[in-house]
Write an enzyme that holds these catalytic residues in place. Structure first.
Site, PDB file in Angstrom:
ATOM      1  CD  GLU A 210      -2.926   0.957   2.436  1.00  0.00           C
ATOM      2  OE1 GLU A 210      -2.852  -0.030   3.199  1.00  0.00           O
ATOM      3  OE2 GLU A 210      -3.839   1.796   2.492  1.00  0.00           O
TER       4      GLU A 210
ATOM      5  CG  ASN B  26      -9.591  -1.749   1.420  1.00  0.00           C
ATOM      6  OD1 ASN B  26      -9.258  -2.910   1.631  1.00  0.00           O
ATOM      7  ND2 ASN B  26      -9.389  -0.780   2.325  1.00  0.00           N
ATOM      8  CD  GLU B  27     -10.247  -2.625   6.070  1.00  0.00           C
ATOM      9  OE1 GLU B  27     -10.264  -1.556   6.700  1.00  0.00           O
ATOM     10  OE2 GLU B  27      -9.555  -3.605   6.409  1.00  0.00           O
TER      11      GLU B  27
ATOM     12  CE1 TYR C 163      -3.403  -6.201   8.777  1.00  0.00           C
ATOM     13  CE2 TYR C 163      -5.687  -5.498   8.616  1.00  0.00           C
ATOM     14  CZ  TYR C 163      -4.406  -5.572   8.080  1.00  0.00           C
ATOM     15  OH  TYR C 163      -4.147  -5.027   6.844  1.00  0.00           O
TER      16      TYR C 163
ATOM     17  CD  GLU D  93      -6.096  -4.732   4.069  1.00  0.00           C
ATOM     18  OE1 GLU D  93      -6.001  -4.366   5.265  1.00  0.00           O
ATOM     19  OE2 GLU D  93      -6.490  -3.996   3.148  1.00  0.00           O
TER      20      GLU D  93
ATOM     21  CD  GLN E 134       0.324  -2.549   3.732  1.00  0.00           C
ATOM     22  OE1 GLN E 134       1.090  -1.899   3.042  1.00  0.00           O
ATOM     23  NE2 GLN E 134      -0.863  -2.068   4.139  1.00  0.00           N
TER      24      GLN E 134
END
Ligand code: AHR
Length: 500
Positions: A25, A172-173, A248, A304, A353
């Site tokens: 990103e 995204n999200e 996450y 992610e 990432q």
């Protein structure tokens, strides 16, 4: 004695290489400094891409790279990142650190990076603050072969031939930084936006990702599928090829996630317990998907995942720069084993990432770079890519971590590659105990075994002064027996075996 039973003749599902995907990103020093230093840099580079970093990433066979975000994707306007660099628009990266984004890395640079890595492309489009026209023109710019306004612009910017976009994410999200939408509203927007993600090359259709849930938001999964999944002869996959999932691993609450390098045994087990929660998420979201899509035409894209700790002291809080220890290695090992075991539904995954951000493969400091323990796990697991998952189970495994953070001490997955070589990866989550392990194969007495190991103290990590402290080493302790193999797996370690 733990026993691992493997039936290497019972092939269960194909492990898509893209499960081993990466995410980059415009955030902190991931793109700028980490991957791209510009053509005029003193740091050796090819067309601006760091040679040392690209060479190291090639060794782990990066299958696909997601870009440009993340939250950044829903603020990204692709036309700012094309044309002569000195004329590109400068903007403030409001999401990440409030720094100037000079757009010197844009569409052309992304495809150049993927060319150097030899990987597939996964572009995430802007639904949150972008228009249908903008998204549609980006797809035309990248993939139209012939005369058209966008294809002509691409050629004028130096790229005559179209590129191949393998996967395109529509937002995204969207439940959060991508627009704070509710699922049915997003679902309708998804249907509209994806209509204009045109397949100009019928022989190379673009696969589309619908924004899926945050963690355990099962309602989002249900409602988005209900709104968008509409298989028909015209829309074989019901407008989508993947539904994403973001999860996450953070040991502490959001305001104080905990240090990446200084942690107790309790925090070790807490972190691994939370990493193992991925299995429940995959199974429960998968069960909802099964109701809409029993033939498993669409994949779950965990695009992610990884650890998220407090940033390294003294660094920009918006840059999400964290160190990477054996704890991260074990999180990667157990998560990849889970993805392998659920490869009938998990078809794509991108760790967050790739460089200098969150659970990175590589950290850089100006001209220096180091490989993290997580990098070594990806290297040790690379033979699972494109292999067939085979039946495996463990017996006699103890648990540790107490009632709160109970984890199995050993966890495994096994696959057979196109050459018939069996790969077995085993993680020992125990901080104190090594375990003798007996492997029972369907076809016993293997001709040869190659094994490697990653083992160290729980909080061991690599530094720019000591970059090889934690590294993959040859594992000598494997004995071939009548029924298979035997070895003792040390505490806090990951082992990979290639069995012929
Ligand atoms: O990876 C960092 C951020 O985490 C991404 O930009 C966003 O999608 C997620 O919340």
């Amino acid at each position: 004695m733990a026993k691992i039973y493997i039936n290497e003749t019972n092939k269960l599902s194909h492990i898509n290489p893209e499960i081993y995907g990466q995410f980059s990103e415009h955030l902190g020093r991931c793109i700028y400094e980490g991957l791209y230093v510009g053509e005029d840099s003193d740091i050796p580079n090819v067309n601006g891409m760091r040679t040392d970093v690209v060479d190291a990433l090639k060794e782990i066979q990066v299958p696909i790279l997601r870009w440009p975000g993340g939250c950044f994707a829903d603020e990204y306007h692709w036309k700012d990142g094309i044309g002569p660099k000195e004329q590109r628009k400068k903007m403030i990266n409001t999401h990440w650190g409030g720094v100037v984004e000079d757009n010197s890395f844009g569409t052309h640079e992304y495809f150049e990076l993927c060319r150097q890595l030899g990987c597939k492309t996964y572009i995430n489009g802007n639904v949150g603050s972008g228009t249908v026209q903008e998204m549609s023109e980006w797809v035309e710019y990248m993939t139209f072969n012939g005369l058209s306004p966008m294809a002509n612009l691409r050629a004028a910017n130096g790229q005559e031939k179209p590129w191949k976009v393998d996967i395109f994410g529509v937002g995204n999200e969207s439940w959060g930084c991508g627009g704070n939408m509710r699922p049915t509203y997003y679902g309708d927007l998804y249907r509209r936006y994806q209509t204009y993600v045109r397949n100009y090359d019928q022989n190379a259709p673009i696969q589309k990702v619908a924004c899926g849930p945050n963690v355990n938001d099962y309602e989002w999964t249900e409602k988005v599928l209900d709104t968008c999944f509409n298989p028909s002869p015209c829309h074989l996959h019901g407008f989508m090829d993947y539904l994403s999932l973001h999860y996450y691993t953070t040991p502490g609450p959001w305001e104080h996630k905990g240090s990446a390098t200084e942690f107790t045994a309790e925090e070790w087990y807490n972190t691994l317990h939370k990493a193992l929660y991925m299995e429940e998420l995959v199974e429960k979201h998968g069960a909802i998907m099964d109701r809409y899509d029993p033939e498993k035409k669409i994949g779950l894209a965990v695009d992610e995942w990884g650890t998220w700790f407090d940033v390294e002291p003294g660094t920009n809080p918006g840059f999400l720069y964290q160190q990477n220890t054996m704890r991260d290695a074990l999180v990667a090992a157990v998560t990849l084993n889970i993805f392998n075991k659920h490869s009938d539904r998990v078809k794509l995954a991108c760790i967050a990432q790739m460089v200098n951000v969150l659970q990175a493969m590589i950290l850089t400091d100006k001209e220096k770079m180091l490989l993290t323990p997580t990098y070594h796990v990806f290297h040790m697991y690379r033979s699972h890519q494109d292999a067939e998952l085979v039946e495996s189970r463990i017996e006699g495994v103890e648990t540790e971590g107490g009632a709160m953070y109970e984890v199995p001490t050993l966890q495994e997955s096994a696959s057979v590659d196109p050459d018939g070589v069996l790969t077995l990866t085993v993680a020992n989550l125990s901080l104190e105990n090594s375990y003798p392990v007996e492997i029972f194969l369907e076809k016993p007495a293997p001709a040869s075994v190659e094994a490697s190991i990653l083992a160290d103290e729980k909080d061991a990590f690599n530094t720019f002064d000591e970059p090889d402290r934690v590294a993959e080493r040859t594992f000598e302790g494997v004995t071939v027996t009548k029924q298979g193999l035997e070895f003792t797996i040390p505490a806090c370690s990951v082992v990979s075996l290639r069995i012929r």
